[in-house]
Design an enzyme around this catalytic site. Structure first.
Site, PDB file in Angstrom:
ATOM      1  N   GLU A  34      22.374  -1.262  24.187  1.00 33.57           N
ATOM      2  CA  GLU A  34      21.518  -2.395  24.488  1.00 33.57           C
ATOM      3  C   GLU A  34      21.693  -3.512  23.451  1.00 33.57           C
ATOM      4  O   GLU A  34      21.866  -4.679  23.802  1.00 33.57           O
ATOM      5  CB  GLU A  34      20.064  -1.889  24.545  1.00 33.57           C
ATOM      6  N   GLN A  39      24.426 -10.833  24.069  1.00 31.94           N
ATOM      7  CA  GLN A  39      25.343 -11.925  23.709  1.00 31.94           C
ATOM      8  C   GLN A  39      26.807 -11.496  23.600  1.00 31.94           C
ATOM      9  O   GLN A  39      27.612 -12.198  23.009  1.00 31.94           O
ATOM     10  CB  GLN A  39      24.923 -12.595  22.393  1.00 31.94           C
ATOM     11  N   THR A  40      27.164 -10.323  24.102  1.00 30.26           N
ATOM     12  CA  THR A  40      28.578  -9.910  24.088  1.00 30.26           C
ATOM     13  C   THR A  40      28.923  -9.334  25.461  1.00 30.26           C
ATOM     14  O   THR A  40      28.098  -8.640  26.059  1.00 30.26           O
ATOM     15  CB  THR A  40      28.825  -8.845  22.995  1.00 30.26           C
ATOM     16  N   LEU A  77      32.502  -7.779  17.859  1.00 29.22           N
ATOM     17  CA  LEU A  77      31.299  -7.926  18.702  1.00 29.22           C
ATOM     18  C   LEU A  77      30.528  -9.202  18.366  1.00 29.22           C
ATOM     19  O   LEU A  77      29.740  -9.691  19.173  1.00 29.22           O
ATOM     20  CB  LEU A  77      30.367  -6.718  18.506  1.00 29.22           C
ATOM     21  N   CYS A 189      24.409 -10.990  42.662  1.00 34.14           N
ATOM     22  CA  CYS A 189      23.682 -12.266  42.651  1.00 34.14           C
ATOM     23  C   CYS A 189      24.148 -13.081  41.444  1.00 34.14           C
ATOM     24  O   CYS A 189      23.391 -13.398  40.538  1.00 34.14           O
ATOM     25  CB  CYS A 189      22.175 -12.005  42.601  1.00 34.14           C
ATOM     26  N   CYS A 199      24.355  -8.021  49.513  1.00 37.59           N
ATOM     27  CA  CYS A 199      23.097  -7.867  48.760  1.00 37.59           C
ATOM     28  C   CYS A 199      22.079  -7.034  49.529  1.00 37.59           C
ATOM     29  O   CYS A 199      21.755  -7.341  50.680  1.00 37.59           O
ATOM     30  CB  CYS A 199      22.522  -9.248  48.475  1.00 37.59           C
TER      31      CYS A 199
HETATM   32 FE1  SF4 Z   1      20.983 -13.312  45.306  1.00 38.75          FE
HETATM   33 FE2  SF4 Z   1      20.779 -11.509  47.217  1.00 38.75          FE
HETATM   34 FE3  SF4 Z   1      19.445 -13.750  47.407  1.00 38.75          FE
HETATM   35 FE4  SF4 Z   1      22.067 -13.780  47.696  1.00 38.75          FE
HETATM   36  S1  SF4 Z   1      20.626 -12.773  49.022  1.00 38.75           S
HETATM   37  S2  SF4 Z   1      20.876 -15.190  46.480  1.00 38.75           S
HETATM   38  S3  SF4 Z   1      22.683 -12.194  46.254  1.00 38.75           S
HETATM   39  S4  SF4 Z   1      19.153 -12.167  45.884  1.00 38.75           S
END
Ligand code: SF4
Length: 364
Positions: A34, A39-40, A77, A189, A199
């Site tokens: 974690e 930031q990496t 890192l 997303c 999705c």
């Molecule tokens: Fe994001 Fe899913 Fe909405 Fe598309 S449908 S914008 S992938 S949450």
């Protein structure tokens, strides 16, 4: 479990990336990965994580690890302060908690260097606590699901998102729910070109339904970066092919290890002093490099200072440097540097030497 959580966790079960710390619910591994992942990128973290836990397999090993080894294991890192904080946390666990890991979100918050996000990740994954983990990926997913086009980056905007995520976490598998939200943001997303057909939450998504994806979330308000001109001084002892580095205590890039630095403002004065030092022959390498670090846009240059006689510390202090030198063979330097800025300066030096040697070869 409600339909929303079920769809998300089912998707996660089938599509999550196989990362080394996901094999077990090991508290120490979860904590280390974690902190490394802040930031990496994962491409950098995965091999470094395996090396790190191979050399420091327990929290006790981390607590007692010396500075040099820690720096070596963390090199590449970036943001080395994270490694020091991690070790401080491990020392707290060994010394104050008698080698017992905290068992809840609240207890993890007491560990030095452990903020709410890290505490939430560990508590939900390792202790099944229903506490929301909200990183940048989750902000993006939720802002699209709820069609939030304004004010998601402020603290009130973030707490709206946190409340929403907390209200959706199921009793069973809260850690997997949190990981699924983060994984969905990282792999489906995405910031640009989200893969909406893949999705699992498409039916729940207001941004998808209204064609608002490009405006949800709104752009983060940007702070104008400050331009800085920074000189890395590479003091080179040609007779042994060694370079000097320092533990920077103050100033720019403080609490990191690398070459002594001068900022543009100090440059004229510093060059005068460099000129007056009989034991150094110095010149500026012709190429510069650019580097960005939180809110700073750095134009980096390298001053190569070749040692003619042994450089004593008094001369060095005339330049305003208070930290002592540590000399290392050129072949070992890369593993000692703790910032990408220093690595770029070092590469410039190596390129310069290579060109110089090839040029000399051609002249022969
Ligand atoms: Fe994001 Fe899913 Fe909405 Fe598309 S449908 S914008 S992938 S949450």
């Amino acid at each position: 479990m409600d339909q929303f959580a079920k769809k998300l966790i089912d998707w996660y079960d089938h599509h999550h990336r196989l990362l080394p710390w996901r094999h077990t619910r090991n508290i120490y591994h979860t904590w280390v990965c974690e902190v490394m992942s802040q930031q990496t990128t994962l491409a950098v973290v995965v091999p470094k994580f395996s090396e790190f836990v191979k050399h420091l397999p327990t929290v006790y090993d981390l607590a007692t690890c010396d500075e040099e080894k820690l720096r070596e294991l963390w090199s590449g890192l970036g943001y080395y302060a994270r490694a020091r904080n991690l070790r401080k946390g491990a020392q707290f666990i060994i010394e104050q908690l008698n080698n017992r890991f905290p068992q809840s979100y609240r207890e993890w918050l007491q560990i030095p260097g452990c903020g709410p996000y890290t505490a939430a990740v560990i508590a939900s994954i390792c202790f099944n606590e229903k506490v929301a983990c909200v990183d940048g990926n989750v902000v993006r997913v939720v802002s699209r699901l709820l069609g939030l086009c304004k004010d998601v980056w402020s603290s009130s905007g973030k707490s709206t998102i946190e409340d929403y995520v907390a209200s959706m976490i199921p009793e069973e598998r809260p850690g997997d729910f949190n990981q699924a939200m983060m994984e969905l943001g990282a792999t489906v997303c995405r910031k640009t070109k989200p893969n909406c057909p893949a999705c699992p939450l498409q039916e729940n998504c207001l941004a998808f339904a209204n064609n608002w994806i490009d405006i949800c979330p709104p752009k983060k308000p940007r702070r104008e970066p400050v331009n800085v001109e920074l000189f890395a001084i590479l003091v080179w002892r040609k007779s042994t092919d060694k370079l000097a580095i320092v533990d920077r205590k103050n100033g720019f890039l403080s609490k990191t290890v690398g070459f002594p630095l001068l900022q543009k403002l100090e440059e004229t004065q510093a060059k005068e002093v460099l000129k007056s030092l009989p034991n150094l022959d110095f010149f500026e390498l012709p190429t510069k490099f650019s580097h960005a670090i939180t809110h700073h846009r750095i134009s980096g240059k390298v001053i190569l200072a070749q040692e003619i006689e042994n450089l004593n510390f008094d001369s060095w202090q005339k330049l305003g440097f208070t930290e002592p030198f540590h000399w290392f063979p050129k072949s070992d330097i890369a593993s000692k540097l703790s910032t990408a800025f220093d690595n770029k300066a070092f590469k410039l030096f190596l390129d310069y030497q290579k060109d110089y040697e090839e040029g000399a070869g051609n002249r022969e």
